[in-house]
Design an enzyme around this catalytic site. Structure first.
Site, PDB file in Angstrom:
ATOM      1  N   GLU A  47      27.698  40.145  38.616  1.00 50.39           N
ATOM      2  CA  GLU A  47      27.475  40.325  37.178  1.00 50.39           C
ATOM      3  C   GLU A  47      26.025  40.059  36.770  1.00 50.39           C
ATOM      4  O   GLU A  47      25.745  39.296  35.842  1.00 50.39           O
ATOM      5  CB  GLU A  47      28.441  39.427  36.378  1.00 50.39           C
ATOM      6  CG  GLU A  47      29.901  39.749  36.659  1.00 50.39           C
ATOM      7  CD  GLU A  47      30.881  38.840  35.921  1.00 50.39           C
ATOM      8  OE1 GLU A  47      30.440  37.990  35.121  1.00 50.39           O
ATOM      9  OE2 GLU A  47      32.095  38.958  36.174  1.00 50.39           O
ATOM     10  N   ASN A  58      28.304  42.984  42.982  1.00 47.67           N
ATOM     11  CA  ASN A  58      29.586  43.111  42.287  1.00 47.67           C
ATOM     12  C   ASN A  58      29.381  43.009  40.776  1.00 47.67           C
ATOM     13  O   ASN A  58      28.531  42.250  40.305  1.00 47.67           O
ATOM     14  CB  ASN A  58      30.501  41.967  42.760  1.00 47.67           C
ATOM     15  CG  ASN A  58      31.944  42.136  42.348  1.00 47.67           C
ATOM     16  OD1 ASN A  58      32.537  43.189  42.552  1.00 47.67           O
ATOM     17  ND2 ASN A  58      32.526  41.093  41.772  1.00 47.67           N
ATOM     18  N   HIS A  76      38.778  45.049  35.924  1.00 41.79           N
ATOM     19  CA  HIS A  76      39.678  44.356  35.002  1.00 41.79           C
ATOM     20  C   HIS A  76      39.886  45.324  33.829  1.00 41.79           C
ATOM     21  O   HIS A  76      39.030  45.436  32.952  1.00 41.79           O
ATOM     22  CB  HIS A  76      39.051  43.053  34.496  1.00 41.79           C
ATOM     23  CG  HIS A  76      38.755  42.066  35.583  1.00 41.79           C
ATOM     24  ND1 HIS A  76      39.735  41.477  36.340  1.00 41.79           N
ATOM     25  CD2 HIS A  76      37.579  41.558  36.036  1.00 41.79           C
ATOM     26  CE1 HIS A  76      39.188  40.638  37.201  1.00 41.79           C
ATOM     27  NE2 HIS A  76      37.877  40.672  37.046  1.00 41.79           N
ATOM     28  N   GLU A  91      38.482  43.259  41.964  1.00 43.51           N
ATOM     29  CA  GLU A  91      39.181  42.264  41.131  1.00 43.51           C
ATOM     30  C   GLU A  91      40.200  42.950  40.221  1.00 43.51           C
ATOM     31  O   GLU A  91      40.274  42.680  39.024  1.00 43.51           O
ATOM     32  CB  GLU A  91      38.184  41.451  40.296  1.00 43.51           C
ATOM     33  CG  GLU A  91      37.102  40.770  41.114  1.00 43.51           C
ATOM     34  CD  GLU A  91      36.148  39.930  40.282  1.00 43.51           C
ATOM     35  OE1 GLU A  91      36.504  39.544  39.131  1.00 43.51           O
ATOM     36  OE2 GLU A  91      35.034  39.643  40.756  1.00 43.51           O
ATOM     37  N   ASP A 107      43.077  44.138  37.978  1.00 38.55           N
ATOM     38  CA  ASP A 107      44.266  43.795  37.196  1.00 38.55           C
ATOM     39  C   ASP A 107      44.321  44.715  35.988  1.00 38.55           C
ATOM     40  O   ASP A 107      43.299  45.243  35.553  1.00 38.55           O
ATOM     41  CB  ASP A 107      44.312  42.310  36.778  1.00 38.55           C
ATOM     42  CG  ASP A 107      43.017  41.808  36.162  1.00 38.55           C
ATOM     43  OD1 ASP A 107      42.457  42.488  35.286  1.00 38.55           O
ATOM     44  OD2 ASP A 107      42.566  40.706  36.541  1.00 38.55           O
TER      45      ASP A 107
END
Length: 339
Positions: free
Chosen positions: A148, A189, A226, A256, A258
């Protein structure tokens, strides 16, 4: 007659076993597809949770314990116990490992957040990377070296590393990691970076392209993903983004994943969630992404409600740790994929 009876019984048993549903790990392994999950230390200690991981995943990442707040809470103290157990569990169960993360603006210990001197910051950064990758040399498949680093507006985030070292901290982190362990894939990432043609997606690409052009040792990129059930996957933009990183000679990982639902949950919202999960999985299979990792498996331990008010039910296992219908559909999608 007795011999004939046992022959028929044996054939029946073999037939039953061949038709028995395979677990997700077996299915993923058969397709050479890395399907994983973020885990907590307690997931490895509870026998039922450990069995669930063993049956369903072939790559693991630490949800929190390898973030510096927990791994290196003070400059002189390292908490190796939990990461050691994670590495041991993965090796014992023939699983690969993702590392997460060396450089982040969040979840840093006070001694890092309070850094002001450039040389001291450089020393801490290099020492952190060297300590971890020396201890676990050859044990990680890929590692999120930096996480990030770009803000939502497409500008490099003004983190403690940016303030103390300057933008070259990214180069230095990757160079240090490559020297410490030449075998691990080095990843940049981020979140909201999955689509070509968006402010952050294009800024992320331009940063990575610059790193590649200057021969900074980067092997791949991570899309966190996400995402929301209410927002369908922009397949064209996602595939275009994957392709342009591939054109740079890099791999892409879904790191990651979801898919959160705006509460209350309804059948219609669950159907939308299923489509998002299955679209992401199908694209990952077809585009041969490096790994597909869920950020947690059960709603019981979910980070979503505490971070996104009014959202939940984001994971493929319910609060009782039973697989939801979407998980069975994901398994079928992988099983039916033609190599």
């Amino acid at each position: 007659m007795k011999t004939k009876y046992w022959f028929i019984l044996a054939v029946g048993v073999i037939g039953f076993l061949s038709c028995a549903p395979k677990n997700m790990k077996t299915v993923a392994d058969s397709k050479q597809f890395l399907f994983g999950v973020a885990v907590r230390p307690s997931d490895l200690l509870d026998p039922k949770d450990a069995k669930l991981l063993q049956d369903n995943f072939n790559i693991l990442v630490a949800e929190n314990i390898m973030k510096l707040q927990y791994l290196r809470p003070t400059e002189s103290f390292w908490n190796w116990s939990d990461p050691d157990k994670l590495v041991e569990f993965a090796q014992k169960n023939n699983m690969k490992l993702r590392g997460h993360t060396f450089v982040w603006h969040n979840q840093n210990p006070p001694f890092i957040n309070n850094l002001t001197d450039r040389e001291k910051a450089l020393s801490v950064l290099k020492d952190t990377i060297n300590q971890v990758l020396t201890r676990y040399k050859g044990k990680f498949y890929e590692y999120d070296v930096c996480n990030e680093v770009i803000d939502d507006n497409g500008i490099l985030r003004n983190s403690v590393w940016m303030k103390t070292i300057g933008r070259e901290y990214i180069d230095i982190a990757f160079q240090t990691a490559r020297q410490a362990d030449p075998s691990v894939k080095l990843i940049l990432n981020d979140y909201n970076n999955e689509y070509a043609g968006t402010t952050k997606g294009d800024a992320f690409y331009n940063l990575v392209k610059d790193l590649v052009t200057r021969k900074v040792p980067i092997d791949g990129v991570g899309f966190q993903l996400h995402v929301l059930a209410e927002q369908p996957v922009n397949e064209k933009a996602l595939r275009a983004n994957i392709q342009r990183f591939r054109d740079l000679g890099l791999s892409v990982s879904f790191t990651e994943v979801d898919v959160r639902i705006k509460l209350p949950v309804t059948p219609e919202k669950e159907a939308a969630q299923q489509k998002v999960y299955l679209d992401l999985l199908r694209i990952a299979l077809e585009e041969k992404v490096s790994s597909f990792v869920l950020w947690g498996y059960t709603d019981l331990y979910s980070w979503i409600p505490g971070t996104f008010a009014g959202y939940g039910s984001a994971h493929p296992f319910d609060r009782n740790k039973a697989p939801k219908p979407v998980y069975e559909l994901m398994k079928k999608t992988i099983a039916d994929f033609k190599l």
